[in-house]
Design a protein around this motif. Structure first.
Motif, PDB file in Angstrom:
ATOM      1  N   GLN A   1       0.820  -1.207   0.000  1.00 56.67           N
ATOM      2  CA  GLN A   1       0.000   0.000   0.000  1.00 56.67           C
ATOM      3  C   GLN A   1       0.859   1.265   0.000  1.00 56.67           C
ATOM      4  O   GLN A   1       0.469   2.288  -0.577  1.00 56.67           O
ATOM      5  CB  GLN A   1      -0.914  -0.010   1.226  1.00 56.67           C
TER       6      GLN A   1
ATOM      7  N   ILE B   1      -5.237  -1.169  -1.372  1.00 58.99           N
ATOM      8  CA  ILE B   1      -4.612  -2.491  -1.208  1.00 58.99           C
ATOM      9  C   ILE B   1      -4.949  -3.110   0.147  1.00 58.99           C
ATOM     10  O   ILE B   1      -5.219  -4.314   0.247  1.00 58.99           O
ATOM     11  CB  ILE B   1      -3.079  -2.376  -1.362  1.00 58.99           C
TER      12      ILE B   1
ATOM     13  N   ARG C   1      -0.539   3.803  -4.203  1.00 58.49           N
ATOM     14  CA  ARG C   1      -1.465   4.641  -3.453  1.00 58.49           C
ATOM     15  C   ARG C   1      -2.810   4.844  -4.148  1.00 58.49           C
ATOM     16  O   ARG C   1      -3.769   5.304  -3.530  1.00 58.49           O
ATOM     17  CB  ARG C   1      -0.820   6.011  -3.180  1.00 58.49           C
TER      18      ARG C   1
END
Length: 464
Positions: free
Chosen positions: A103, A111, A107
């Protein structure tokens, strides 16, 4: 006749369990289309597609092994369940830090929320399959309803009121499965069977020996049924993937309806495979299954335009053009799935893997060739042909075993009937012509009989 009664009875129970899911599909289609842009829906569809790829890899498809071994009366059910459960807990703990790291670098995609869906999917698959294997059919059905209702309710809150967009979509999906898991644990008495100390390394190896050949099969199946999203993303774009994903929602009704039956059939084929009447039983059920499958497909095709007009926003309406081909693809996916269940009766998983790998290779080659030229229709056409190849290879193998008789003439006629019902959608702007043509074709199938005579007799026996 008891085996037919049991098959119909279990199918009816599974139908009740899937009713909520089926209704929720209709309700959610307009909600998704009006609250998510084509780009946003393309992204969450890509994430869920990747999850369907990752789950069998990191889990070693332990769910199918737990289901198959728990069907055996001589199996130590608690050891099987706890061995699978301990492994899923281990894999889930490993996935969390990995998702958080990912993650940080990616971005634009949620996720972390996608990882929650992945974990919920693994637990739901394990617990629901075990419940079904030990005979908790009614609880399995109720669990499916709970999953659908909770997911639907959360979708309305997170998408319509909180406007969480992609995050809301993923949290709703995981929330439904988590609630269903808690229901299974309490209603089926599974909470009292959770003793992780019963994890057996030797039993884990036994389970994995069964399930590992299924992993390449599932990966190849993923290439057959889901890799088209990646080709669309690469050659056309993320927005087109959103349209394609939405276009598949209505055709997926066919898959939902057939999965109701296949869940019951998986149990029946294991129990009846080696019986003296096993060949007759499998042949008769296959004939009914194929006829009903084509009839539902034709009904969806003739209603595809008005369904898209009513259910989706104008931004997604163009998706109707690829929907009839997706219906054809899902139809052969179900036929190959039906034949594949016959392998599981003897725990022969290698032939399943081989046939699916061949189909996946065909799919990748055709997708690479057709998507740049025919766009979304190219992806759907590649799916149709690859699932036809898988079905043909599996049918040839099962025919050699002498466990089924296939009426090829009837199958050809049904294919021609479906093609004739599809053509008016592209030849006429009006939705009325496809409706009339489809209705006449369905009437002809009903009069002709085909496999429906077997269905009528089975239902008649069930009602006595």
């Amino acid at each position: 006749m008891n085996k037919y009664k049991k098959l119909v009875g279990n199918s009816f129970i599974f139908a009740i369990g899937n009713l909520g899911s089926k209704l929720m599909q209709f309700i959610m289609v307009p909600l998704y289309s009006y609250t998510l842009t084509t780009t946003e829906y393309g992204k969450v569809d890509l994430l869920t597609t990747i999850i369907s790829l990752v789950v069998p890899i990191i889990s070693c498809d332990i769910f199918d092994a737990v289901f198959r071994f728990a069907l055996d009366k001589t199996d130590d059910h608690e050891k099987t369940f706890n061995t699978g459960l301990a492994y899923i807990i281990f894999v889930s703990c490993f996935s969390i830090p990995f998702a958080l790291i990912l993650q940080h670098f990616i971005r634009n995609y949620p996720i972390a929320q996608a990882d929650l869906v992945l974990i919920a999917t693994m637990f739901f698959s394990l617990i629901s399959n075990y419940a079904r294997a030990i005979g908790k059919i009614r609880q399995f059905a109720v669990g499916g309803i709970i999953n659908s209702l909770v997911m639907g309710g959360l979708n309305f809150v997170t998408l319509l009121y909180l406007h969480w967009h992609m995050t809301g979509y993923l949290l709703s999906m995981s929330g439904g499965m988590i609630c269903a898991c808690f229901y299974f644990l309490f209603s089926c008495g599974l909470l009292h069977q959770v003793h992780l100390r019963q994890f057996s390394h030797a039993h884990f190896i036994t389970l994995v020996r069964y399930s590992l050949p299924l992993v390449p099969n599932l990966l190849a199946w993923w290439l057959n049924s889901a890799s088209d999203r990646l080709f669309i993303l690469y050659f056309i774009g993320i927005s087109a993937n959103g349209i394609y994903a939405m276009a598949s929602k209505i055709p997926n009704i066919l898959s939902t309806l057939m999965s109701i039956f296949l869940q019951s059939w998986q149990i029946s084929v294991v129990q009846e495979f080696s019986s003296p009447e096993g060949k007759e039983f499998i042949t008769k059920v296959f004939r009914v299954f194929v006829t009903v499958l084509f009839m539902v497909a034709i009904a969806l095709v003739m209603l595809i335009k008005p369904l898209f007009k009513i259910l989706v926003s104008p931004a997604y309406y163009i998706g109707w053009q690829v929907a009839p081909l997706l219906i054809f693809s899902i139809l052969y996916s179900n036929i190959s799935g039906f034949i594949g269940t016959i392998y599981t009766a003897t725990k022969q998983t290698v032939p399943i893997m081989y046939t699916t790998v061949v189909g996946a290779i065909v799919n990748v080659i055709l997708s690479f060739s057709l998507v740049p030229i025919l766009k979304l229709n190219g992806a759907a056409l590649a799916n149709i042909l690859s699932f036809m190849v898988v079905s043909a290879l599996r049918a040839r193998d099962i025919l050699k075993q002498g466990k089924i008789v296939i009426n090829w003439r009837n199958l050809l006629i049904l294919n021609l009937a479906l093609i004739l019902s599809i053509l008016p959608n592209y030849l006429f702007n009006s939705w009325l012509v496809p409706l009339i043509v489809g209705s006449l074709i369905l009437l002809w199938i009903l009069i002709k009989g085909n496999g429906l005579n077997d269905l009528r007799e089975t239902v008649r026996q069930r009602l006595r």
